[in-house]
Design a protein around this motif. Structure first.
Motif, PDB file in Angstrom:
ATOM      1  N   ARG A 191      33.108 109.294  27.890  1.00  0.00           N
ATOM      2  CA  ARG A 191      32.069 109.433  28.914  1.00  0.00           C
ATOM      3  C   ARG A 191      30.801 109.924  28.222  1.00  0.00           C
ATOM      4  N   ALA A 206      29.259 104.983  32.385  1.00  0.00           N
ATOM      5  CA  ALA A 206      29.823 105.978  31.465  1.00  0.00           C
ATOM      6  C   ALA A 206      29.617 107.417  31.924  1.00  0.00           C
ATOM      7  N   ASP A 207      29.113 107.622  33.144  1.00  0.00           N
ATOM      8  CA  ASP A 207      29.040 108.978  33.704  1.00  0.00           C
ATOM      9  C   ASP A 207      30.446 109.524  33.957  1.00  0.00           C
ATOM     10  N   ARG A 208      31.372 108.623  34.133  1.00  0.00           N
ATOM     11  CA  ARG A 208      32.779 109.013  34.342  1.00  0.00           C
ATOM     12  C   ARG A 208      33.582 108.483  33.160  1.00  0.00           C
ATOM     13  N   TRP A 209      34.798 108.949  33.028  1.00  0.00           N
ATOM     14  CA  TRP A 209      35.645 108.501  31.923  1.00  0.00           C
ATOM     15  C   TRP A 209      35.902 107.004  32.044  1.00  0.00           C
TER      16      TRP A 209
END
Length: 127
Positions: free
Chosen positions: A35, A70-73
């Motif tokens: 992330r 890509a703010d989260r996994w």
């Protein structure tokens, strides 16, 4: 027919065992994920979180596609590569920022879902 079936079983197994995996089905054989976190420092020295989408939009192309969401996994093998270039991502963040004094980018990466998180970060001064 039996020969073809035998080759369909033997070649993947052999390539898996010798480590090349050239003929082995390995699409879902990893669980590496990453992330990206972005912080902008404004003119009043306050930190503001920003979406990794600002990097994705600015980068475009394959890098933009890798950074989208890509703010989260994200399950992907890009983590180590992005960690190695985190300074360039920070400079990219400056190019995308308006009115920021600096941008700090963090790339978090883990080899498996329960592995320790490895983080690289870099800060770039914006002009």
């Amino acid at each position: 027919m039996a020969l073809a079936l035998g080759l369909c079983l033997v070649l993947p197994a052999k390539s898996w065992l010798d480590g090349s995996r050239a003929f082995a089905f390995a699409m879902f054989s990893h669980s590496r994920s990453f992330r990206v976190r972005v912080l902008e420092r404004d003119a009043h020295d306050r930190l503001q979180p920003r979406s990794a989408a600002v990097l994705a939009t600015r980068a475009g192309g394959p890098l933009g596609q890798a950074l989208a969401g890509a703010d989260r996994w994200l399950p992907s093998a890009y983590g180590p590569r992005l960690r190695a270039h985190v300074g360039e991502l920070a400079r990219l963040g400056c190019a995308a920022a308006t009115g920021a004094r600096s941008v700090r980018v963090f790339v978090d990466d883990r080899a498996t879902l329960d592995a320790p998180v490895e983080t690289a970060s870099a800060e770039a001064a914006c002009q």
